[in-house]
Design a protein around this motif. Structure first.
Motif, mmCIF file in Angstrom:
data_model
loop_
_atom_site.group_PDB
_atom_site.id
_atom_site.type_symbol
_atom_site.label_atom_id
_atom_site.label_comp_id
_atom_site.label_asym_id
_atom_site.label_seq_id
_atom_site.Cartn_x
_atom_site.Cartn_y
_atom_site.Cartn_z
ATOM 1 N N MET A 113 5.828 0.823 -16.404
ATOM 2 C CA MET A 113 5.200 0.510 -15.136
ATOM 3 C C MET A 113 4.502 1.715 -14.385
ATOM 4 S SD MET A 113 7.570 -0.484 -11.694
ATOM 5 C CE MET A 113 8.191 -2.343 -12.531
ATOM 6 N N SER A 114 3.491 1.448 -13.879
ATOM 7 C CA SER A 114 2.759 2.406 -13.210
ATOM 8 C C SER A 114 3.395 3.233 -12.043
ATOM 9 C CB SER A 114 1.589 1.919 -12.573
ATOM 10 O OG SER A 114 0.741 2.854 -11.930
ATOM 11 N N ILE A 115 3.202 4.546 -12.123
ATOM 12 C CA ILE A 115 3.696 5.494 -11.105
ATOM 13 C C ILE A 115 3.030 5.244 -9.652
ATOM 14 C CG2 ILE A 115 4.721 7.088 -12.453
ATOM 15 C CD1 ILE A 115 2.265 8.919 -11.735
ATOM 16 N N MET A 116 1.997 4.466 -9.746
ATOM 17 C CA MET A 116 1.269 4.186 -8.568
ATOM 18 C C MET A 116 1.685 2.842 -7.999
ATOM 19 S SD MET A 116 -0.731 6.313 -7.317
ATOM 20 C CE MET A 116 -1.275 5.401 -6.280
ATOM 21 N N ASN A 117 3.022 2.338 -8.471
ATOM 22 C CA ASN A 117 3.575 1.123 -7.752
ATOM 23 C C ASN A 117 4.283 1.601 -6.426
ATOM 24 O OD1 ASN A 117 5.861 -0.674 -7.148
ATOM 25 N ND2 ASN A 117 5.270 -1.627 -9.046
ATOM 26 N N LYS A 118 4.000 0.997 -5.397
ATOM 27 C CA LYS A 118 4.520 1.356 -4.102
ATOM 28 C C LYS A 118 5.909 1.550 -3.941
ATOM 29 C CE LYS A 118 4.047 -1.561 -0.799
ATOM 30 N NZ LYS A 118 3.491 -2.287 0.428
ATOM 31 N N GLU A 119 6.709 0.731 -4.708
ATOM 32 C CA GLU A 119 8.027 0.809 -4.400
ATOM 33 C C GLU A 119 8.774 1.913 -5.234
ATOM 34 O OE1 GLU A 119 10.110 -2.726 -5.737
ATOM 35 O OE2 GLU A 119 9.082 -3.940 -4.156
ATOM 36 N N GLN A 120 7.702 2.685 -6.144
ATOM 37 C CA GLN A 120 8.277 3.913 -6.756
ATOM 38 C C GLN A 120 7.775 5.192 -5.803
ATOM 39 O OE1 GLN A 120 6.321 2.707 -10.766
ATOM 40 N NE2 GLN A 120 8.077 3.538 -11.575
ATOM 41 N N ILE A 121 7.345 4.904 -4.831
ATOM 42 C CA ILE A 121 6.644 6.064 -3.971
ATOM 43 C C ILE A 121 7.730 6.501 -3.014
ATOM 44 C CG2 ILE A 121 4.750 7.080 -2.550
ATOM 45 C CD1 ILE A 121 3.953 6.586 -5.552
ATOM 46 N N SER A 122 7.930 7.809 -2.717
ATOM 47 C CA SER A 122 8.875 8.032 -1.854
ATOM 48 C C SER A 122 7.943 8.620 -0.601
ATOM 49 C CB SER A 122 9.927 9.382 -2.119
ATOM 50 O OG SER A 122 10.739 8.844 -3.126
ATOM 51 N N ILE A 123 8.365 8.636 0.694
ATOM 52 C CA ILE A 123 7.685 8.954 1.571
ATOM 53 C C ILE A 123 8.290 9.928 2.421
ATOM 54 C CG2 ILE A 123 7.016 8.344 3.923
ATOM 55 C CD1 ILE A 123 5.700 6.684 1.682
ATOM 56 N N LEU A 124 7.638 11.216 2.561
ATOM 57 C CA LEU A 124 8.226 12.295 3.210
ATOM 58 C C LEU A 124 8.159 12.041 4.867
ATOM 59 C CD1 LEU A 124 8.511 15.448 3.302
ATOM 60 C CD2 LEU A 124 6.075 15.910 3.734
ATOM 61 N N THR A 125 9.486 12.330 5.250
ATOM 62 C CA THR A 125 9.280 12.007 6.772
ATOM 63 C C THR A 125 8.922 13.052 7.749
ATOM 64 O OG1 THR A 125 11.689 13.283 6.695
ATOM 65 C CG2 THR A 125 11.870 10.775 6.103
ATOM 66 N N ALA A 126 8.292 14.117 7.242
ATOM 67 C CA ALA A 126 7.733 14.895 8.152
ATOM 68 C C ALA A 126 6.689 14.285 9.391
ATOM 69 C CB ALA A 126 7.140 16.299 7.550
ATOM 70 N N PRO A 127 6.103 13.510 8.818
ATOM 71 C CA PRO A 127 5.058 12.963 9.997
ATOM 72 C C PRO A 127 5.799 12.240 11.021
ATOM 73 C CG PRO A 127 4.355 12.174 7.966
ATOM 74 C CD PRO A 127 5.965 12.875 7.767
ATOM 75 N N PHE A 128 7.188 11.945 10.980
ATOM 76 C CA PHE A 128 7.858 11.317 12.267
ATOM 77 C C PHE A 128 8.594 12.142 12.994
ATOM 78 C CE2 PHE A 128 7.318 8.078 8.929
ATOM 79 C CZ PHE A 128 6.898 7.136 9.759
ATOM 80 N N LEU A 129 8.154 13.770 12.964
ATOM 81 C CA LEU A 129 8.916 14.656 13.560
ATOM 82 C C LEU A 129 9.177 14.441 15.202
ATOM 83 C CD1 LEU A 129 10.120 17.577 13.659
ATOM 84 C CD2 LEU A 129 7.875 18.482 13.999
ATOM 85 N N HIS A 130 8.118 13.568 15.721
ATOM 86 C CA HIS A 130 8.158 13.549 17.066
ATOM 87 C C HIS A 130 8.379 12.124 17.471
ATOM 88 C CE1 HIS A 130 5.220 17.141 18.059
ATOM 89 N NE2 HIS A 130 6.524 17.445 17.895
ATOM 90 N N HIS A 131 8.984 11.530 16.759
ATOM 91 C CA HIS A 131 9.650 10.097 16.731
ATOM 92 C C HIS A 131 11.217 10.303 16.308
ATOM 93 C CE1 HIS A 131 5.518 9.101 16.872
ATOM 94 N NE2 HIS A 131 5.849 7.951 17.408
ATOM 95 N N THR A 132 11.815 9.035 16.700
ATOM 96 C CA THR A 132 13.434 9.027 16.395
ATOM 97 C C THR A 132 13.389 8.851 14.828
ATOM 98 O OG1 THR A 132 13.676 6.937 16.688
ATOM 99 C CG2 THR A 132 14.381 8.400 18.575
ATOM 100 N N PHE A 133 14.474 9.434 14.254
ATOM 101 C CA PHE A 133 14.514 9.089 12.809
ATOM 102 C C PHE A 133 14.713 7.844 12.523
ATOM 103 C CE2 PHE A 133 17.232 9.576 8.669
ATOM 104 C CZ PHE A 133 16.184 9.944 8.194
#
Length: 279
Positions: A1-21
């Motif tokens: 399975m390609s590592i470019m499959n969206k479900e295999q990608i983790s999202i760094l939470t840093a952009p949400f610093l000024h929003h609630t977790f």
């Protein structure tokens, strides 16, 4: 399975610093991603935000929030540079010991989050006062932490960083020197594709000197980190190259920068759209 499959990608939470977790997790789930790289920074999660009891309760709360949304954590990435007085290479004994002890606690937290990877930053030295002693102090600090990591079964990942953040890992040569000097199976090199591109380094350069990375950070590139499809970087080709080399480990979309703080969901939607149009 390609590592470019969206479900295999983790999202760094840093952009949400000024929003609630909770808002950040809802956005990640709604955009079809299934895992996160937790940026351990105030006010979402920071050792100094609470009492020891409150800190433990916050870990349980975050684990439940992830479970409720069908998400998992692949990497814990405690903030160590930009906002807090943390420097494991510091020549000041108090600062150095404080920093090492904080990273030991964060290793404990990594285990409590039921993941086995923690990002470790190398600290910094004064630009006008570099020395081999500073480097050796850093190596000793990482070796001390590697003993704790081994006890917990946690791999500490170190990667190239902007020279504005740390001179110790400002390019592949410096990262290689650091990883090989520490010489621990619990300390491995990660690959930040944007930093590698900024330094005109190839994946072949990295793998020939350090082997396959233990973790990968990627984004599009346009004067820094950009949402997918919004820059000028052939990141998909880089990821496909990694896959051809046999890379099957963790990978995170890392949207660093204050430009994302106002509306991080817009950038994440753009990334989700990129995957949808690609499929």
């Amino acid at each position: 399975m390609s590592i470019m499959n969206k479900e295999q990608i983790s999202i760094l939470t840093a952009p949400f610093l000024h929003h609630t977790f909770a808002y950040g997790l809802d956005s990640i789930e709604a955009n079809g991603f299934r895992s996160i790289e937790l940026w351990g920074a105030s006010p979402h999660f920071c050792l100094d935000d609470d009492t020891p009891e409150g800190h433990t309760a916050r870990i349980r709360e975050i684990n439940q929030m992830l479970k409720d949304r069908g998400l998992k954590m692949t990497v814990f990435h405690p903030e160590q540079c930009r906002q807090y007085p943390i420097n494991i290479a510091s020549p000041i004994p108090y600062v150095r010991n404080y920093s090492i002890n904080m990273m030991k606690q964060y290793l404990e937290d990594t285990a409590a989050f039921e993941t086995d990877k923690m990002m470790l930053h190398p600290g910094w030295e004064y630009v006008d006062s570099p020395s081999e002693d500073n480097f050796l102090r850093l190596v000793e600090s990482v070796q001390i932490l590697s003993e704790k990591a081994e006890e917990l079964g946690i791999v500490m990942v170190m990667e190239e960083m902007s020279a504005a953040v740390s001179l110790f890992a400002r390019d592949l040569s410096h990262l290689e020197k650091l990883i090989k000097s520490v010489n621990s199976p619990w300390v491995k090199a990660g690959l930040d594709l944007i930093q590698a591109e900024n330094n005109a380094e190839t994946i072949s350069d990295f793998c020939s000197r350090l082997g396959l990375p233990a973790h990968v950070h990627f984004a599009d590139r346009k004067e820094g980190y950009a949402a997918l499809g919004k820059g000028d970087f052939a990141f998909a080709g880089r990821l496909e190259e990694l896959e051809q080399l046999g890379y099957k480990d963790t990978i995170s979309l890392s949207l660093w920068g204050a430009d994302f703080y106002k509306d991080p969901d817009e950038a994440l939607r753009a990334c989700a759209d990129w995957f949808r149009f690609r499929s």
